[in-house]
Design an enzyme around this catalytic site. Structure first.
Site, PDB file in Angstrom:
ATOM      1  N   PRO A  10      36.964  48.104  38.010  1.00 19.00           N
ATOM      2  CA  PRO A  10      38.112  47.748  37.160  1.00 19.00           C
ATOM      3  C   PRO A  10      37.996  46.408  36.443  1.00 19.00           C
ATOM      4  CG  PRO A  10      38.634  47.303  39.441  1.00 19.00           C
ATOM      5  CD  PRO A  10      37.250  47.909  39.441  1.00 19.00           C
ATOM      6  N   CYS A  11      37.033  46.305  35.524  1.00 20.08           N
ATOM      7  CA  CYS A  11      36.919  45.057  34.768  1.00 20.08           C
ATOM      8  C   CYS A  11      38.126  44.845  33.857  1.00 20.08           C
ATOM      9  CB  CYS A  11      35.625  45.016  33.981  1.00 20.08           C
ATOM     10  SG  CYS A  11      35.278  46.453  32.979  1.00 20.08           S
ATOM     11  N   HIS A  12      38.909  45.903  33.620  1.00 15.53           N
ATOM     12  CA  HIS A  12      40.127  45.743  32.812  1.00 15.53           C
ATOM     13  C   HIS A  12      41.189  44.928  33.545  1.00 15.53           C
ATOM     14  CE1 HIS A  12      40.602  49.431  35.239  1.00 15.53           C
ATOM     15  NE2 HIS A  12      41.895  49.130  35.261  1.00 15.53           N
TER      16      HIS A  12
END
Length: 284
Positions: free
Chosen positions: A247-249
């Site tokens: 989950p780099c978001h």
């Protein structure tokens, strides 16, 4: 040709952008619906089917105030032992169900000539996604924003000598259930990734940020006991080969602003708000 699924996501994404840009004057349901060329009734139903909340509630999750409150609440506990031993509810997902195995040099030498890669294109709440897997796990997930051919070409450039088969397998299905299934019943999701030791460590650390949670590059660097490595951490985050699952978001600016994203800031807004609404629904 655009599917109904893609059309609805595009309309929702356009509505999110419109609402964010005009947040200060609080546009009403009718104005937002007119912006995406649907009736107010259809827009309200479409948006709630997608996000689980009303447009107004959704927008609250994207405010700087909300982001700052999440960062403040998570400041002490985000990377502590409790997360590593498991949390209740949705927050457990990335701790306990997603496992990364790094590829060995032999698995990706000579352009991946020893790899058999299955791939498929699927519809997600955030657009068409290319998902690919080896016999050990999912090795790549990327949004096919330009075309399926271009997306596949980018995958093949990573492993130019691998053998490719257009095929859906169980490893892919386990990963994609994250969009549709009861997360407490998910099978273990296995990832098989090419990366340096530092990149793998950053990606593993990202998996500790729970759904609905947020963090910053500085905190990621601090959790790696290298607080001066913010730039290197940012590069590793940008090199993430598995969209959404890693989950780099969920990495935002320390000011609470959403910031940029490899797959577009608008999609990042959609992901953060969608996850916040899901996490809240489970907590109720």
């Amino acid at each position: 040709m655009e599917t109904q699924y893609e059309l609805d996501y595009r309309r929702v994404a356009d509505a999110i952008e419109f609402l964010k840009l005009n947040y200060k004057r609080q546009p009403g349901l009718e104005e937002a619906a007119a912006h995406v060329n649907v009736s107010p009734f259809h827009f309200q139903r479409m948006f709630k089917d997608w996000a689980g909340v009303t447009p107004k509630q959704f927008l609250q999750y994207l405010s700087i105030e909300h982001a700052k409150s999440i960062l403040k609440d998570k400041q002490v506990t985000l990377f502590d032992t409790a997360m590593e031993t498991g949390l209740s509810g949705t927050g457990r997902l990335h701790d306990l169900f997603i496992k990364i195995e790094g590829m060995t040099p032999g698995e990706y030498k000579n352009g991946g000539e020893q790899l058999q890669i299955n791939y498929n294109f699927v519809q997600t709440p955030f657009g068409t996604l290319l998902v690919a897997s080896t016999y050990k796990g999912v090795c790549y997930m990327a949004f096919a924003d330009d075309s399926e051919e271009i997306a596949l070409g980018k995958l093949q450039s990573r492993f130019p000598n691998a053998t490719y088969q257009h095929l859906t397998d169980q490893l892919q299905q386990d990963a994609l259930y994250i969009f549709t299934q009861d997360w407490s019943r998910l099978n273990e999701i296995k990832l098989h990734l090419k990366g340096t030791a530092f990149q793998l460590k950053v990606w593993e650390t990202l998996l500790k940020v729970p759904m609905g949670g947020l963090t910053t590059y500085g905190r990621l660097a601090g959790s790696l006991n290298n607080p001066n490595a913010c730039r290197a951490v940012g590069t590793a985050v940008g090199d993430n080969p598995v969209a959404f699952l890693i989950p780099c978001h969920r990495v935002i600016r320390s000011t609470g602003e959403i910031g940029q994203y490899h797959w577009g800031s608008l999609r990042k807004n959609a992901m953060i708000g969608w996850e916040a609404s899901k996490a809240l629904a489970e907590a109720l």
